[in-house]
Design a protein around this motif. Structure first.
Motif, PDB file in Angstrom:
ATOM      1  N   PHE A 126      44.295  40.602   9.407  1.00  0.00           N
ATOM      2  CA  PHE A 126      43.960  39.260   9.882  1.00  0.00           C
ATOM      3  C   PHE A 126      43.268  39.335  11.235  1.00  0.00           C
ATOM      4  CE2 PHE A 126      44.955  35.424  12.303  1.00  0.00           C
ATOM      5  CZ  PHE A 126      44.458  34.451  11.448  1.00  0.00           C
ATOM      6  N   ALA A 127      43.770  40.194  12.113  1.00  0.00           N
ATOM      7  CA  ALA A 127      43.138  40.365  13.429  1.00  0.00           C
ATOM      8  C   ALA A 127      41.713  40.865  13.284  1.00  0.00           C
ATOM      9  CB  ALA A 127      43.958  41.334  14.281  1.00  0.00           C
ATOM     10  N   ALA A 128      41.524  41.856  12.430  1.00  0.00           N
ATOM     11  CA  ALA A 128      40.183  42.420  12.232  1.00  0.00           C
ATOM     12  C   ALA A 128      39.212  41.365  11.715  1.00  0.00           C
ATOM     13  CB  ALA A 128      40.247  43.602  11.267  1.00  0.00           C
ATOM     14  N   LYS A 129      39.694  40.512  10.810  1.00  0.00           N
ATOM     15  CA  LYS A 129      38.810  39.532  10.180  1.00  0.00           C
ATOM     16  C   LYS A 129      38.596  38.283  11.028  1.00  0.00           C
ATOM     17  CE  LYS A 129      39.913  41.287   5.608  1.00  0.00           C
ATOM     18  NZ  LYS A 129      40.581  41.069   4.306  1.00  0.00           N
ATOM     19  N   THR A 130      39.353  38.146  12.122  1.00  0.00           N
ATOM     20  CA  THR A 130      39.121  37.028  13.029  1.00  0.00           C
ATOM     21  C   THR A 130      38.388  37.457  14.290  1.00  0.00           C
ATOM     22  OG1 THR A 130      41.367  37.311  13.918  1.00  0.00           O
ATOM     23  CG2 THR A 130      41.053  35.620  12.229  1.00  0.00           C
ATOM     24  N   VAL A 131      38.624  38.666  14.768  1.00  0.00           N
ATOM     25  CA  VAL A 131      37.960  39.087  15.999  1.00  0.00           C
ATOM     26  C   VAL A 131      36.494  39.420  15.765  1.00  0.00           C
ATOM     27  CG1 VAL A 131      38.447  41.575  15.901  1.00  0.00           C
ATOM     28  CG2 VAL A 131      38.270  40.440  18.117  1.00  0.00           C
ATOM     29  N   ARG A 132      36.149  39.909  14.572  1.00  0.00           N
ATOM     30  CA  ARG A 132      34.750  40.286  14.312  1.00  0.00           C
ATOM     31  C   ARG A 132      33.800  39.091  14.405  1.00  0.00           C
ATOM     32  NH1 ARG A 132      35.662  42.530  10.060  1.00  0.00           N
ATOM     33  NH2 ARG A 132      35.885  44.656  10.784  1.00  0.00           N
ATOM     34  N   PRO A 133      34.097  37.955  13.751  1.00  0.00           N
ATOM     35  CA  PRO A 133      33.179  36.814  13.895  1.00  0.00           C
ATOM     36  C   PRO A 133      33.110  36.275  15.321  1.00  0.00           C
ATOM     37  CG  PRO A 133      35.129  36.197  12.631  1.00  0.00           C
ATOM     38  CD  PRO A 133      35.146  37.680  12.750  1.00  0.00           C
ATOM     39  N   GLN A 134      34.198  36.406  16.076  1.00  0.00           N
ATOM     40  CA  GLN A 134      34.157  35.974  17.480  1.00  0.00           C
ATOM     41  C   GLN A 134      33.256  36.899  18.291  1.00  0.00           C
ATOM     42  OE1 GLN A 134      35.411  33.037  17.751  1.00  0.00           O
ATOM     43  NE2 GLN A 134      36.219  33.306  15.676  1.00  0.00           N
ATOM     44  N   ARG A 135      33.301  38.194  17.992  1.00  0.00           N
ATOM     45  CA  ARG A 135      32.388  39.136  18.644  1.00  0.00           C
ATOM     46  C   ARG A 135      30.940  38.754  18.346  1.00  0.00           C
ATOM     47  NH1 ARG A 135      31.114  44.262  16.620  1.00  0.00           N
ATOM     48  NH2 ARG A 135      30.816  43.079  14.662  1.00  0.00           N
ATOM     49  N   ASP A 136      30.683  38.392  17.103  1.00  0.00           N
ATOM     50  CA  ASP A 136      29.321  38.018  16.726  1.00  0.00           C
ATOM     51  C   ASP A 136      28.877  36.743  17.434  1.00  0.00           C
ATOM     52  OD1 ASP A 136      29.333  40.218  15.080  1.00  0.00           O
ATOM     53  OD2 ASP A 136      29.713  39.080  13.240  1.00  0.00           O
ATOM     54  N   ARG A 137      29.800  35.811  17.626  1.00  0.00           N
ATOM     55  CA  ARG A 137      29.464  34.579  18.350  1.00  0.00           C
ATOM     56  C   ARG A 137      29.161  34.880  19.814  1.00  0.00           C
ATOM     57  NH1 ARG A 137      34.134  30.374  16.556  1.00  0.00           N
ATOM     58  NH2 ARG A 137      32.902  28.870  17.724  1.00  0.00           N
ATOM     59  N   ASP A 190      41.737  37.531   3.711  1.00  0.00           N
ATOM     60  CA  ASP A 190      40.437  36.861   3.610  1.00  0.00           C
ATOM     61  C   ASP A 190      40.631  35.348   3.620  1.00  0.00           C
ATOM     62  OD1 ASP A 190      38.783  39.075   3.551  1.00  0.00           O
ATOM     63  OD2 ASP A 190      38.710  39.177   1.361  1.00  0.00           O
ATOM     64  N   THR A 191      41.610  34.895   2.847  1.00  0.00           N
ATOM     65  CA  THR A 191      41.892  33.470   2.775  1.00  0.00           C
ATOM     66  C   THR A 191      42.471  32.956   4.082  1.00  0.00           C
ATOM     67  OG1 THR A 191      42.318  33.632   0.399  1.00  0.00           O
ATOM     68  CG2 THR A 191      43.176  31.687   1.540  1.00  0.00           C
ATOM     69  N   ALA A 192      43.435  33.692   4.631  1.00  0.00           N
ATOM     70  CA  ALA A 192      44.084  33.257   5.868  1.00  0.00           C
ATOM     71  C   ALA A 192      43.100  33.186   7.022  1.00  0.00           C
ATOM     72  CB  ALA A 192      45.230  34.207   6.212  1.00  0.00           C
ATOM     73  N   ALA A 193      42.184  34.142   7.086  1.00  0.00           N
ATOM     74  CA  ALA A 193      41.228  34.186   8.195  1.00  0.00           C
ATOM     75  C   ALA A 193      40.220  33.051   8.123  1.00  0.00           C
ATOM     76  CB  ALA A 193      40.494  35.523   8.194  1.00  0.00           C
ATOM     77  N   SER A 194      40.038  32.484   6.948  1.00  0.00           N
ATOM     78  CA  SER A 194      39.070  31.396   6.782  1.00  0.00           C
ATOM     79  C   SER A 194      39.680  30.030   7.056  1.00  0.00           C
ATOM     80  CB  SER A 194      38.470  31.416   5.374  1.00  0.00           C
ATOM     81  OG  SER A 194      39.449  31.072   4.409  1.00  0.00           O
ATOM     82  N   ILE A 195      40.988  29.984   7.229  1.00  0.00           N
ATOM     83  CA  ILE A 195      41.665  28.715   7.482  1.00  0.00           C
ATOM     84  C   ILE A 195      41.383  28.273   8.914  1.00  0.00           C
ATOM     85  CG2 ILE A 195      43.902  27.577   7.655  1.00  0.00           C
ATOM     86  CD1 ILE A 195      44.885  29.418   5.457  1.00  0.00           C
ATOM     87  N   GLN A 251      50.361  26.656   9.320  1.00  0.00           N
ATOM     88  CA  GLN A 251      50.951  26.520   8.002  1.00  0.00           C
ATOM     89  C   GLN A 251      51.070  27.850   7.262  1.00  0.00           C
ATOM     90  OE1 GLN A 251      48.960  23.535   5.677  1.00  0.00           O
ATOM     91  NE2 GLN A 251      48.839  22.083   7.375  1.00  0.00           N
ATOM     92  N   VAL A 252      50.344  28.863   7.702  1.00  0.00           N
ATOM     93  CA  VAL A 252      50.396  30.133   6.986  1.00  0.00           C
ATOM     94  C   VAL A 252      51.077  31.231   7.792  1.00  0.00           C
ATOM     95  CG1 VAL A 252      48.324  29.623   5.679  1.00  0.00           C
ATOM     96  CG2 VAL A 252      48.119  30.885   7.803  1.00  0.00           C
TER      97      VAL A 252
END
Length: 226
Positions: free
Chosen positions: A19-30, A208-213, A220-221
């Motif tokens: 979950f950390a990997a899939k949330t920090v990567r898009p923030q890095r891109d931003r 994948d699902t949790a990171a898109s919430i 809630q998750v």
């Protein structure tokens, strides 16, 4: 083997790590996109509207993703400790001033290029934690302050606009975010080798699902992660 975490505990740790990997990567891109936009400004010192827009984007990075990533990475280390893992951590990191910690994270030579053990994986998690925390709490906030003179969550502050300093802090924020991505990706890869591929695939699908919430629904998750 002494100091190794059970498969059941590793499954919980891997959920948080992925979950950390899939949330920090898009923030890095931003962050990289904000840096690109700031570099393209011809007269940044005269463009207050653009600065406010960029500061707004940075605030979204701070609130929307980095906080979730930091929580998830911290949970990895907490679960590892509770599960009896052998942790080769660096207590000095917690006491270092921000700029010294930045230099220490970039110069960290003790980490093997290709981690293979659980202990080495958790060392990568620790490095990712401090990189994310420093990026979030110091460099992003300092960049915002030097862009618009306000440091979140303050409603007002003394004007301290300095676009050159804002660029410096943003450069460092991008570097730290990229470093965090590298560390957490390596940790995920190593931890995954201790679990059955089908379980890893299932966890990946769930995260994948949790990171898109959205942030509004994240609470809630969180119970599923426990």
């Amino acid at each position: 083997m002494a100091g190794e975490v059970s498969k059941e505990a590793l499954e919980s740790i891997l959920v948080h790590a992925m979950f950390a990997a899939k949330t920090v990567r898009p923030q890095r891109d931003r962050l990289l996109e904000v840096r690109r936009r700031l570099q393209q400004q011809l007269k940044p010192s005269d463009d207050d509207i653009a600065h406010c827009d960029l500061a707004s984007e940075l605030s979204k990075v701070y609130y929307d993703g980095m906080k979730d990533s930091a929580r998830a990475i911290a949970a990895c280390l907490e679960l590892a400790a509770e599960s009896g893992a052998r942790l080769d951590l660096i207590p000095a990191f917690a006491a270092m001033p921000d700029e010294q910690l930045h230099d220490a994270l970039l110069a960290q030579q003790r980490l093997p290029a290709r981690p293979t053990t659980q202990t080495e994986a958790f060392a990568r998690v620790e490095a990712a934690f401090y990189a994310v925390r420093l990026c979030k709490e110091h460099h992003i906030l300092s960049c915002i302050e030097h862009l618009v003179g306000v440091r979140p969550p303050q409603a007002a502050a003394n004007r301290s606009v300095d676009v050159d300093k804002a660029r410096d802090y943003l450069d460092r924020a991008c570097t730290l975010a990229s470093l965090a991505v590298k560390h957490i990706d390596l940790a995920v890869a190593v931890i995954s080798t201790f679990l059955h591929p089908n379980k890893v695939a299932s966890i990946s699908e769930f995260t994948d699902t949790a990171a898109s919430i959205s942030e509004d629904h994240f609470l809630q998750v969180t119970s599923v992660f426990d």
